[in-house]
Design a protein around this motif. Structure first.
Motif, short mmCIF file in Angstrom:
data_model
loop_
_atom_site.label_atom_id
_atom_site.label_comp_id
_atom_site.label_asym_id
_atom_site.label_seq_id
_atom_site.Cartn_x
_atom_site.Cartn_y
_atom_site.Cartn_z
N ALA A 182 0.82 -1.21 0.00
CA ALA A 182 0.00 0.00 0.00
C ALA A 182 0.86 1.26 0.00
CB ALA A 182 -0.94 0.00 1.21
N GLU A 183 1.85 1.31 0.88
CA GLU A 183 2.69 2.50 0.98
C GLU A 183 3.60 2.66 -0.23
OE1 GLU A 183 2.76 4.91 3.14
OE2 GLU A 183 1.47 4.19 4.77
N ARG A 230 -1.16 6.60 9.92
CA ARG A 230 -1.01 6.78 8.48
C ARG A 230 -2.26 6.25 7.79
NH1 ARG A 230 4.31 7.89 6.84
NH2 ARG A 230 3.98 6.98 4.78
N PRO A 231 -2.88 7.03 6.91
CA PRO A 231 -4.20 6.66 6.36
C PRO A 231 -4.26 5.26 5.76
CG PRO A 231 -3.71 8.93 5.83
CD PRO A 231 -2.47 8.38 6.45
N LYS A 232 -3.28 4.90 4.96
CA LYS A 232 -3.33 3.59 4.31
C LYS A 232 -3.19 2.46 5.33
CE LYS A 232 -1.65 5.17 -0.18
NZ LYS A 232 -0.57 5.10 -1.19
N ALA A 288 -3.95 2.68 8.65
CA ALA A 288 -5.16 2.65 9.48
C ALA A 288 -6.31 1.96 8.76
CB ALA A 288 -5.55 4.08 9.87
N GLU A 289 -6.45 2.20 7.47
CA GLU A 289 -7.52 1.58 6.70
C GLU A 289 -7.34 0.07 6.61
OE1 GLU A 289 -9.45 1.77 2.17
OE2 GLU A 289 -7.87 3.16 2.76
N LEU A 290 -6.11 -0.38 6.41
CA LEU A 290 -5.86 -1.82 6.32
C LEU A 290 -6.07 -2.51 7.66
CD1 LEU A 290 -2.73 -1.92 3.98
CD2 LEU A 290 -5.00 -2.86 3.49
N GLU A 327 -8.18 -1.63 10.03
CA GLU A 327 -9.62 -1.73 10.28
C GLU A 327 -10.25 -2.80 9.40
OE1 GLU A 327 -13.34 -1.30 11.80
OE2 GLU A 327 -11.41 -0.62 12.59
N SER A 328 -9.88 -2.86 8.13
CA SER A 328 -10.46 -3.87 7.25
C SER A 328 -10.04 -5.27 7.66
CB SER A 328 -10.07 -3.61 5.79
OG SER A 328 -8.68 -3.77 5.59
N ASP A 329 -8.81 -5.41 8.18
CA ASP A 329 -8.35 -6.71 8.65
C ASP A 329 -9.10 -7.15 9.91
OD1 ASP A 329 -6.50 -7.55 6.74
OD2 ASP A 329 -4.97 -7.97 8.24
#
Length: 216
Positions: free
Chosen positions: A21-22, A191-193, A195-197, A199-201
């Protein structure tokens, strides 16, 4: 060439997702339940990695790449993002490798592997947790005057250490007394990417009903 990550939510393969992602690296995800080794798409992780462990990359020709450290280094080598990829000719490359190895040996296998192992006694787990302060102190000193583990931008080493902090509380580890480390942890997990991963995990972990990490 399509590259697929065999991924059990919240496990160390999440660090590989952070790198992809990064670093803006295309990556297909094949979810699996690590407790049962069953792949969501059908089949067993054992068919891909006889050890039944992640991280594992599978390529179009059927070949695989295992071991989290190697997977992180490979994925970051594919990135074309300025400031993210480190090449062996870069002055920071082997420092990045050093910190990836530190995360793998001193944190992941040395601590998590034991405290998340059901068969380990509480006494053994507590003795292993006692190893953490020395490692936290080392990291805290290193981060006293820097934002990232290596150089002045996020690297694959930061991805691995960020994953450690996703689960450190579940392992009953307390880094709160190390101000530089806490500030680093908070920066990375915000970091947005990333944090999003995370939460989805967490959502996917509940959906698959893995039950491999206490308190998740």
């Amino acid at each position: 060439m399509t590259t697929t990550l065999m991924h059990a939510p919240l496990t160390c393969s999440l660090a590989a997702r952070f790198v992809a992602a990064e670093g803006d690296v295309p990556l297909e995800i094949a979810f699996l339940n690590l407790a049962t080794k069953e792949l969501e798409r059908g089949g067993s992780l054992y068919d891909i990695n006889p050890l039944g462990q992640v991280s594992v990359l599978q390529f179009e020709d059927g070949t695989t790449l295992t071991e989290t450290s190697t997977v992180l280094l490979y994925l970051q080598s594919l990135s074309e993002k300025t400031g993210f990829r480190r090449d062996p000719s870069d002055v920071d490359y082997f420092q990045m490798v050093r910190w990836i190895a530190f995360c793998a040996t001193e944190l992941h296998k040395q601590i998590f592997r034991v405290v998340f192992y059901n068969e380990a006694t509480d006494d053994v787990k507590d003795r292993v947790r006692d190893l953490a302060p020395q490692r936290f102190e080392l990291l805290d000193r290193h981060l006293a005057d820097r934002e990232f583990l290596v150089g002045d931008s996020f690297s694959a080493a930061d991805a691995y250490l960020s994953w450690f902090f996703v689960l450190s509380r579940n392992a009953r580890l307390d880094e709160s007394g190390y101000s530089n480390l806490v500030a680093y942890r908070d920066r990375m997990l915000a970091r947005p990417k990333i944090a999003e991963l995370i939460e989805s995990d967490r959502l996917k972990d509940r959906e698959l009903d893995q039950r491999i990490i206490p308190g998740v």
